[in-house]
Design an enzyme around this catalytic site. Sequence first.
Site, PDB file in Angstrom:
ATOM      1  N   ARG A  33     -47.859  -2.068  29.875  1.00 56.20           N
ATOM      2  CA  ARG A  33     -46.607  -2.686  30.325  1.00 56.20           C
ATOM      3  C   ARG A  33     -46.367  -4.003  29.607  1.00 56.20           C
ATOM      4  O   ARG A  33     -45.233  -4.308  29.212  1.00 56.20           O
ATOM      5  CB  ARG A  33     -46.642  -2.908  31.839  1.00 56.20           C
ATOM      6  CG  ARG A  33     -45.416  -3.629  32.365  1.00 56.20           C
ATOM      7  CD  ARG A  33     -45.494  -3.875  33.853  1.00 56.20           C
ATOM      8  NE  ARG A  33     -44.306  -4.576  34.331  1.00 56.20           N
ATOM      9  CZ  ARG A  33     -44.069  -4.863  35.605  1.00 56.20           C
ATOM     10  NH1 ARG A  33     -44.933  -4.501  36.536  1.00 56.20           N
ATOM     11  NH2 ARG A  33     -42.977  -5.508  35.953  1.00 56.20           N
TER      12      ARG A  33
ATOM     13  N   ASN B 172     -42.038   5.345  37.256  1.00 60.91           N
ATOM     14  CA  ASN B 172     -40.963   5.005  36.327  1.00 60.91           C
ATOM     15  C   ASN B 172     -41.224   5.528  34.916  1.00 60.91           C
ATOM     16  O   ASN B 172     -42.375   5.695  34.528  1.00 60.91           O
ATOM     17  CB  ASN B 172     -40.801   3.483  36.268  1.00 60.91           C
ATOM     18  CG  ASN B 172     -40.047   2.936  37.455  1.00 60.91           C
ATOM     19  OD1 ASN B 172     -39.064   3.506  37.887  1.00 60.91           O
ATOM     20  ND2 ASN B 172     -40.520   1.816  37.991  1.00 60.91           N
TER      21      ASN B 172
ATOM     22  N   CYS C  65     -36.558   5.717  44.396  1.00 62.73           N
ATOM     23  CA  CYS C  65     -36.576   4.325  43.947  1.00 62.73           C
ATOM     24  C   CYS C  65     -36.289   3.437  45.145  1.00 62.73           C
ATOM     25  O   CYS C  65     -35.650   3.871  46.109  1.00 62.73           O
ATOM     26  CB  CYS C  65     -35.520   4.115  42.855  1.00 62.73           C
ATOM     27  SG  CYS C  65     -35.447   2.428  42.188  1.00 62.73           S
TER      28      CYS C  65
ATOM     29  N   HIS D 219     -32.009   2.855  38.052  1.00 60.08           N
ATOM     30  CA  HIS D 219     -31.951   1.542  37.417  1.00 60.08           C
ATOM     31  C   HIS D 219     -30.659   1.328  36.622  1.00 60.08           C
ATOM     32  O   HIS D 219     -30.612   0.499  35.707  1.00 60.08           O
ATOM     33  CB  HIS D 219     -33.184   1.304  36.531  1.00 60.08           C
ATOM     34  CG  HIS D 219     -34.439   1.146  37.318  1.00 60.08           C
ATOM     35  ND1 HIS D 219     -35.662   0.831  36.747  1.00 60.08           N
ATOM     36  CD2 HIS D 219     -34.688   1.263  38.656  1.00 60.08           C
ATOM     37  CE1 HIS D 219     -36.592   0.769  37.690  1.00 60.08           C
ATOM     38  NE2 HIS D 219     -36.023   1.027  38.849  1.00 60.08           N
TER      39      HIS D 219
ATOM     40  N   TYR E 286     -30.759  -4.452  37.741  1.00 58.35           N
ATOM     41  CA  TYR E 286     -31.101  -3.975  36.400  1.00 58.35           C
ATOM     42  C   TYR E 286     -29.901  -4.021  35.456  1.00 58.35           C
ATOM     43  O   TYR E 286     -30.062  -3.976  34.238  1.00 58.35           O
ATOM     44  CB  TYR E 286     -31.652  -2.549  36.459  1.00 58.35           C
ATOM     45  CG  TYR E 286     -33.055  -2.478  36.994  1.00 58.35           C
ATOM     46  CD1 TYR E 286     -34.156  -2.663  36.157  1.00 58.35           C
ATOM     47  CD2 TYR E 286     -33.298  -2.250  38.341  1.00 58.35           C
ATOM     48  CE1 TYR E 286     -35.449  -2.619  36.649  1.00 58.35           C
ATOM     49  CE2 TYR E 286     -34.588  -2.197  38.847  1.00 58.35           C
ATOM     50  CZ  TYR E 286     -35.659  -2.386  37.992  1.00 58.35           C
ATOM     51  OH  TYR E 286     -36.934  -2.342  38.487  1.00 58.35           O
TER      52      TYR E 286
END
Length: 421
Positions: free
Chosen positions: A90, A144, A164, A194, A244
Amino acid sequence: MKLAVVGGGSTYTPELIDGFARLRDTLPIEELVLVDPAADRLELVSGLARRIFAKQDHAGRITTTTDLDAGVADADAVLLQLRVGGQAARNQDETWPLECGCVGQETTGAGGLAKALRTVPVVLDIAERVRRTNPDAWIIDFTNPVGIVTRALLQAGHKAVGLCNVAIGFQRKFARLLEVEPGQVHLDHVGLNHLSWELGVRLGGPDGENVLPKLLAEHGDAIADDLRMPRKLVDRLGVVPSYYLRYFYAHDEVVKELGTKPSRAAEVAAMEKELLEMYGDPALDEKPELLAKRGGAFYSEAAVDLAASLLGDGGSPVQVVNTYNNGTLPFLADDAVIEVQARVGRDGATPLAVPALDPLYAGLIANVTAYEDLALEAAVRGGRDRVFKALLAHPLIGQFDYAEGLTDRLIAHNREHLAWA
């Protein structure tokens, strides 16, 4: 009822456990299996999980295993909450795109594509093993990028629904502002995972009074501050965009901002280390306050609601989920995966009708869906050219030089996770 959580060693898991304990009447679990290859984390997380169940007088049994096939055997539902490559991967997703002047984020843009490429093959392998072991189990995906992963699962013929916490977070926030119970708040939530907007906020149900104009008039500053967007933008839209959308509406500002501070992954990694130390304390028998800063707020309530509806009659009849479009948004293919209100039951999720969308939203949804088509193709089939095309199609990239540079960086940073590289 037996549930399995793949990725059960995650520091998220106590949030899920707390929800299972509090909402046991909605979802009466007899056995909960935490599945994770990291035995050391499993031991810490499961110890706290058992103490939470004991404190709240939950009679269910919590077991652990590093053996996926054993863990999902006979499960009524399997929750996926895994992160391939961990926080180290990440951290890369959030940093190397900045070298090309593009946003670095784990679920959208180039970083989101990298995560999809790492994740989809692993999730599909897990799902195939679930199907061989237990073909009737529902798969609830919280991993995700949820939209792309859920589409991969559905296209492979799995019984899957994506989940989500963005929508339930808005529901809870609006309920507090309106001083009503959360169950009274119904969202006209439309878009992709998102990439969504709250077009209306209704009291009492899908046909209730739309109080969004009242919310924006009386609490617009607070809502805009939470989104980190200008109040004038929210007022001009007349809707509440997902936070987002800031990556799209203020891309260059975000890129500059991200270049001046440590990545979110670095912050989370430090939190995880502290959380795991806390979980090892035999006196701790509730989720610590620090966990709220980790992310995933209200994930447990959303997961309980969805599982209860898929497995019985305990959940809400209408929930925001990720599922096939099937004509709901007429400008998308039926097999696109959208995030909208849907009726959820034992047979799965059926989206509610959505009014015609303003081109401002429909155009961006169509563009990102086209990117997701190409992203899924790259994740399933591999190849540098497929990666390049997906990046070129993404509205946050869209330039040849950027796509070329990002393709090289993506492959270089993820080679160990890409079988074809």
